[in-house]
Design a protein around this motif. Structure first.
Motif, short mmCIF file in Angstrom:
data_model
loop_
_atom_site.label_atom_id
_atom_site.label_comp_id
_atom_site.label_asym_id
_atom_site.label_seq_id
_atom_site.Cartn_x
_atom_site.Cartn_y
_atom_site.Cartn_z
N THR A 1 0.84 -1.42 0.12
CA THR A 1 -0.11 0.00 -0.07
C THR A 1 0.90 1.31 0.11
N GLY A 2 0.33 2.27 0.03
CA GLY A 2 0.96 3.55 -0.20
C GLY A 2 0.47 4.50 -1.41
N GLU B 1 -1.57 -5.19 -4.30
CA GLU B 1 -1.96 -3.88 -4.15
C GLU B 1 -3.18 -3.68 -3.59
N VAL B 2 -2.75 -2.66 -2.50
CA VAL B 2 -3.99 -2.40 -1.59
C VAL B 2 -4.09 -0.70 -1.65
N THR C 1 4.68 -1.32 -8.96
CA THR C 1 6.01 -1.79 -9.16
C THR C 1 6.46 -2.72 -8.31
N VAL C 2 6.29 -2.35 -6.81
CA VAL C 2 6.84 -3.28 -5.83
C VAL C 2 6.22 -4.29 -5.90
N ALA D 1 2.18 -10.07 5.72
CA ALA D 1 3.02 -9.13 6.01
C ALA D 1 2.63 -7.76 5.23
N GLY D 2 2.77 -6.72 5.32
CA GLY D 2 2.69 -5.48 4.49
C GLY D 2 4.03 -4.77 4.16
N VAL D 3 3.61 -4.08 3.06
CA VAL D 3 4.75 -3.05 2.56
C VAL D 3 4.04 -1.71 2.43
#
Length: 222
Positions: free
Chosen positions: A116-117, A184-185, A123-124, A202-204
């Protein structure tokens, strides 16, 4: 699936209408137009449409039970006598829980990573998907550009799909043997509880800018 078993873990405010005993559910829908005989209809209040306004339509199409936050006054006693109504405090959250149970808790059978972001989610998530594929894992990808189950590419029209589509997709990935799914969130999906019922390992978090304040209004909300 038996309705009593399906709603077992829901936070239920009250029950009305017919008994849930002996009711079999053939599927779950949050769109009354997709209801067919025997399906459970979950009335979710969205940003532009309130599912409670379509409960009668869902019943006409053959819904075997209703999950909702309130029972519309227009629903008469004759309808209640043949259809169970399960009232919950948050129908969007309940929808995710129900779908998770319906598909056998697929996100618990693999490693689900949410990205997320404001920027960089695609891309990530894609880089992680490609990396794990090269390392020899069976991997799923859910992104703005496309959804993938290993090498199979599936179409997409949202960064984060609607709950019914999302849970079905993750179930397909689990059945296909994916050990990891990178997803993707979007902030919209979090706010609208489209990811309810999923179990993340996990989360990014990429970054936070002011791009989506047209929706969230305030930075604190975002």
């Amino acid at each position: 699936m038996n309705l009593t078993e399906l709603i077992h873990d829901l936070q239920i405010t009250r029950r009305d209408g017919a008994s849930t005993d002996g009711v079999d559910v053939t599927g779950i829908a949050a769109d009354s137009r997709r209801v067919t005989d025997g399906m459970l209809f979950v009335a979710v209040k969205g940003t532009t449409v309130d599912g409670h306004n379509y409960i009668a339509s869902a019943i006409e199409r053959g819904a075997s039970a209703i999950v909702c936050e309130r029972i519309p006054e227009a629903i008469d006693e004759a309808v209640k006598a043949r259809v169970p109504f399960i009232v919950v405090p948050d129908a969007a959250a309940a929808l995710g829980q129900l779908l998770d149970a319906w598909y056998g808790h697929p996100s618990r059978r693999l490693t689900l990573v949410g990205v997320t972001g404001t920027n960089g989610k695609t891309t990530v998530a894609t880089l992680l998907y490609d990396l794990f594929r090269r390392l020899g894992y069976h991997v799923g990808l859910i992104s703005t550009v496309c959804n993938r189950i290993d090498e199979e590419t599936l179409p997409t029209d949202h960064t984060t799909p609607d709950p019914v589509t999302l849970h079905e997709l993750i179930a397909r990935m689990a059945e296909a043997g994916c050990s990891h799914v990178f997803m993707e969130v979007s902030s919209h999906a979090v706010d609208q509880q489209r990811i309810a019922g999923l179990h993340y390992a996990a989360g990014v978090f990429t970054n936070l800018t002011r791009d989506h304040l047209d929706y969230h209004k305030e930075v604190d909300n975002y």
